[in-house]
Design an enzyme around this catalytic site. Structure first.
Site, PDB file in Angstrom:
ATOM      1  N   ARG A   1       8.704 -32.644 -48.548  1.00  0.00           N
ATOM      2  CA  ARG A   1       8.103 -32.172 -49.796  1.00  0.00           C
ATOM      3  C   ARG A   1       6.600 -31.990 -49.663  1.00  0.00           C
ATOM      4  NH1 ARG A   1      12.230 -35.138 -54.199  1.00  0.00           N
ATOM      5  NH2 ARG A   1      13.851 -33.571 -53.822  1.00  0.00           N
TER       6      ARG A   1
ATOM      7  N   HIS B   1      12.538 -24.492 -53.356  1.00  0.00           N
ATOM      8  CA  HIS B   1      13.208 -25.256 -52.291  1.00  0.00           C
ATOM      9  C   HIS B   1      12.692 -26.689 -52.146  1.00  0.00           C
ATOM     10  CE1 HIS B   1      10.535 -23.449 -48.780  1.00  0.00           C
ATOM     11  NE2 HIS B   1       9.809 -23.926 -49.743  1.00  0.00           N
ATOM     12  N   GLU B   2      13.518 -27.520 -51.548  1.00  0.00           N
ATOM     13  CA  GLU B   2      13.251 -28.959 -51.407  1.00  0.00           C
ATOM     14  C   GLU B   2      13.084 -29.642 -52.762  1.00  0.00           C
ATOM     15  OE1 GLU B   2      13.822 -30.093 -48.606  1.00  0.00           O
ATOM     16  OE2 GLU B   2      13.548 -28.350 -47.314  1.00  0.00           O
ATOM     17  N   GLY B   3      13.875 -29.230 -53.722  1.00  0.00           N
ATOM     18  CA  GLY B   3      13.824 -29.840 -55.054  1.00  0.00           C
ATOM     19  C   GLY B   3      12.960 -29.026 -55.987  1.00  0.00           C
TER      20      GLY B   3
ATOM     21  N   GLN C   1      11.509 -32.369 -59.590  1.00  0.00           N
ATOM     22  CA  GLN C   1      10.310 -33.176 -59.303  1.00  0.00           C
ATOM     23  C   GLN C   1       9.840 -33.913 -60.550  1.00  0.00           C
ATOM     24  OE1 GLN C   1       9.389 -33.416 -56.118  1.00  0.00           O
ATOM     25  NE2 GLN C   1      10.924 -31.873 -55.610  1.00  0.00           N
TER      26      GLN C   1
END
Lengths: 599, 599
Positions: B296, B438-440, B445
């Site tokens: 992240r 992407h990546e959450g 978040q």
């Protein structure tokens, strides 16, 4: 692909219940129309948008215009569509009967344009540009120019364009270099280059009619030396059309809005480019600006329309896409829920809806002012002109800027899919990005609002706006559910008035300092203007709810109230920070040296 | 194209003067390094970024990977670059000597990644993904897995990937369906589909090593039943590499970030896909999340890097592009000025700079926490772990969300040109849009921050952050010029503390209500965190200015103060509106019915 692009119910609500557009039919000029004819026109536009424009939405993006052998080839649908736009009367709709139009209110045209742009913005611009150029000829051109150009333009056979920008003169129109040399006959010889000319050349029509800003030799410097010319690609002569020395140098490769060619044109490379003066010499920019309100409203409208397509696609996806469970029910044996059940998805959808419907409401409001300018007299007419002038930079910028954010949320709701071309979101996100740029950037709109509109004629326009908002507050205050929102708007309005007084009060001191944060002023003004429109919508919805409507109608009106609440709680509250900053007078940007930007 | 993509001076400032990264070399683990070796590494990365990655920036966008005969063909530069990334030690740099790394601080790797991503984000991801996947094997994998995979991955010969997402399970990882069936030997049989796998297949390497989340048959429901497997495309056997039944079903056509293929993979179509368990069964998600902080931070870093390229391009353009005159000097006989002279252009540039350098500062701060976690013990270690965990969702989201706006300004400053592909802005605008996804996603978040991080271990992380900010305020308060800004940050911090107390205090009541506006909470927290970083930078710059630096250095430090002031006046002031909304508890989104969204 989901085919919901806009809400007809919402258009009806705004036109019939909020704006009450049929009131306009009591004026002679519009008296041939009524609610039924409006509805019929909207129905037809709806069908065209869905069935004829939207099917090419993606294809025109994937196969953009091609520049080949000095000409621009566009998608074959353009010729069909321009013919249809001509035959169906869409290009001339808002012109007077006298010159071949239907005397349709601008307000209705705004609604039909909205549907066209939501379906396929690139396709929608071709006739709109022609209407704009024809408008200049119709309003300021000689009878001969009108007779020569308007019939073919209205028929969709000839494309109209607006040619302002030059390589060295974008926002700074005072610095254009295109020259016009008088001859002994009825034409001038034009020489110069123009860039970013939308539809400046293409094979979907038989001729291109450029409305060109140029300086007559010996004209005064700056904007006061600019004249307006009709400069066709092929000029009509007694022997028919002959080439008028207008060269297409190329097209620009854009990120979005790809279905329409943006061209680089060169006039008079061989000294044989004829231009025909529109109106009087040196008044070109004044004429252009008289049309600019309309063009700028069209841009705001297109932005709201693209954001509308994004919203309905996102809404549809959110209702169907299953993912996770609600925060209060994490039992994994339960089935997944549609993502619309998640609070943050709802928040993003409400943002989208608040932007789309708030913007459209303001655009229709401004369009009604434009219609009233057409039919009212003297003081009343001036009143509406002032309101329209004042609100135009907001109606152009707010939908453009916030529409980007709104469309970005539409993409975001789709997750990774939103970034890919299986869904329309990524194209909508690319398409809408042009709007804060063309027809005057947001920076220019901010300066126009604070530097000109708020101060024009000793500042008489602003109080007219304040009075409109105060009236909406007063009305809403009579409804118990709405009065807290009326109070909130009062807070926002008060902040705007204070900021305006403070800024305009220092006017004589330092123009740079006043204008330094004009973009923030534009944003603050936009919040208040859109909140005003939402309060008007809310008042209408509350009244309708008291008449015991059907279940479906109740949902619609409750949705309006919900979106109003969203706007006031989440968006309007931003005025505090903006007003705070606008209250400071440190000249942070103005006084900083360019050297501080070096690294 | 202007070749300034990032500021080495700024990196030096942040690393050496603000973060003081060489302090870390006093720890045994990092003791082979010093300021000179760091500088050498940064010099090399700088050269690679400018001379080897950037030349393909546009080309890789225009010629994206091609899916052909079941395989993905990428630009030939990828093989060269992966080889170089392997040989130059870039993939393994931050690993321990023991397993083939150089024990380079994460902080320095963040700085080098920043340069790579600013030059060509698509190219930069290939080695970064390999580093991430290798990290999982290095930390949790058996010695055999390490011996089998790490050397070729570190050498850039095999590509690492992270395979989490499935068609029906995006953000909702609990719902993955990929299965792992135990066999009597050392492997499981994997069956399932994964989508959006970055670099999941390409011909720039000899093999792909997928780190796959799957459920072992009979595992508990939800996230507690997820295991992690190494699933190579070709599996190493005694007879060499043999095909492991991993099929590439296709690639996604993305709006930007086009140089790297995002693939759809199918595992075990023929029942012969071997997967090798990493660590213990059912702990897969925990392992994945241990690596997630790093991944992240990389996303936030890449976003800040793209925004940096946009900023320097815009700065350069604004210094060269002549347009108009200053508002105070409208004499048209005067020459036009570079647009950087206009207040609103300065405002946009300052916004860009404030976002880029504020974000990078936070990312390096977090990276230093990661390095301290590596070398500190017990309570101190836990202290830094908590700060890193807490700040990661902000360091991921703030640069991603605000980087989009920042890059949008870079485009806007270019006017119509910014929308066309002659300039890099439109590509940067498309490239950066992936980062809030992407990546959450940002939604995830926000929930992670407010639902987990702020509340974890009875809320002990948040006060640690508050203490850091208070210390910065105290330091800045000793400088007369900075103390007004210290006071402003105190206001923001107090608002954040109040909002946090109020929200976390209601925790037991209704989790949905608390989390409803977690995206706004994330935004508020972000403002305070970035203001904190700017105050730290400001304090450093003020001290440096007192040492009578050279003219050029004076400009640099004054630019820092100017940007700090910009951030506090224009950005931090947004906390008022956010705190106001977060103080309301109407459950507007949570309690609204889905039917209110119908039109």
């Amino acid at each position: 692909m989901n085919n919901t692009l806009f809400s007809r119910r919402n258009l009806q609500f705004l036109l019939n219940e909020v704006i009450k557009i049929e009131e306009i039919c009591s004026y002679d000029y519009f008296s041939d129309h009524d609610r039924d004819t409006f509805e019929m026109i909207l129905d037809t536009a709806d069908q065209i948008a869905r069935n004829q424009l939207h099917p090419y939405f993606s294809e025109m993006d994937k196969k953009p215009p091609v520049f080949k052998n000095g000409r621009v080839e566009v998608h074959p649908m353009v010729r069909e569509w321009m013919t249809q736009a001509g035959e169906g009367g869409w290009i001339a709709a808002s012109f007077s009967y006298e010159i071949g139009g239907q005397q349709l209110p601008v307000t209705i045209r705004t609604a039909t344009s909205f549907m066209f742009s939501a379906a396929n913005y690139s396709a929608a611009v071709y006739p709109v540009l022609t209407t704009g150029a024809a408008g200049l000829i119709a309003t300021f051109g000689s009878e001969k120019l009108q007779q020569t150009y308007l019939p073919t333009m209205f028929a969709g056979k000839w494309q109209g364009t607006m040619a302002l920008t030059e390589p060295q003169a974008g926002s700074s129109l005072a610095d254009i270099r295109t020259r016009a040399i008088p001859t002994e006959t009825d034409h001038y010889l034009i020489k110069g280059e123009k860039i970013f000319i939308s539809a400046g050349d293409h094979d979907g029509v038989d001729n291109i009619v450029n409305l060109v800003l140029a300086k007559i030799e010996g004209a005064p410097a700056g904007v006061k030396g600019i004249s307006l010319f009709v400069v066709p690609r092929l000029r009509p002569t007694e022997d028919g059309l002959i080439y008028n020395d207008v060269t297409t140098s190329g097209t620009f490769h854009k990120m979005g809005y790809k279905g329409a060619p943006i061209t680089h044109l060169s006039f008079g490379d061989n000294g044989d480019c004829h231009g025909y003066l529109v109106g009087e010499a040196h008044h070109g920019l004044t004429y252009m600006f008289r049309m600019m309100n309309e063009t700028r409203l069209e841009v705001g409208n297109a932005a709201a329309a693209i954001a509308s397509a994004s919203y309905y696609n996102a809404l549809n996806y959110a209702q169907e896409r299953l993912q996770g469970r609600r925060a209060s029910a994490k039992d994994l044996l339960q089935p997944m829920v549609p993502i619309i059940e998640h609070a943050d998805i709802k928040r993003m959808l409400l943002f989208q809806r608040a932007i789309v419907e708030g913007s459209l409401s303001l655009l229709l409001q401004c369009s009604k002012y434009a219609d009233l300018c057409q039919v009212e007299q003297e003081e009343q007419k001036e009143h509406y002109e002032l309101l329209l002038d004042l609100l135009t930079p907001i109606a152009k910028s707010y939908p453009s800027e916030m529409g980007i954010q709104s469309t970005s949320y539409g993409l975001q709701i789709h997750g990774g899919y939103g970034y890919c071309d299986e869904y329309p979101q990524e194209q909508l996100y690319r398409d809408i990005r042009i709007h804060p740029i063309h027809e005057g950037t947001t920076t220019i709109q901010g300066i126009d609002l604070l530097g000109r509109k708020v101060q024009m004629q000793k500042g008489i326009a602003f109080p007219l706006f304040v009075a409109q908002v105060e009236k909406a507050i007063e009305d809403a205050n009579q409804d118990q559910d709405l009065s807290p929102y009326a109070e909130r708007l009062k807070g926002g309005l008060t902040a705007l008035i204070e900021v305006t007084d403070r800024l305009v009060g220092t006017s004589a001191v330092d123009p740079e300092l006043i204008l330094a944060d004009s973009a923030l002023y534009l944003e603050l003004f936009g919040l208040v203007a859109i909140a005003w429109q939402w309060l008007l919508q809310g008042t209408t919805a509350q009244r309708a709810l008291q008449t015991d409507p059907s279940e479906r109608e109740t949902s619609f009106y409750q949705g309006k109230i919900l979106t109003l609440r969203y706007f006031f709680h989440y968006e309007l509250s931003k005025y505090h920070g903006l007003a705070l900053r606008l209250g400071e007078r440190d000249g942070l940007t103005v006084r900083s040296g360019v050297e501080d930007f070096e690294d």
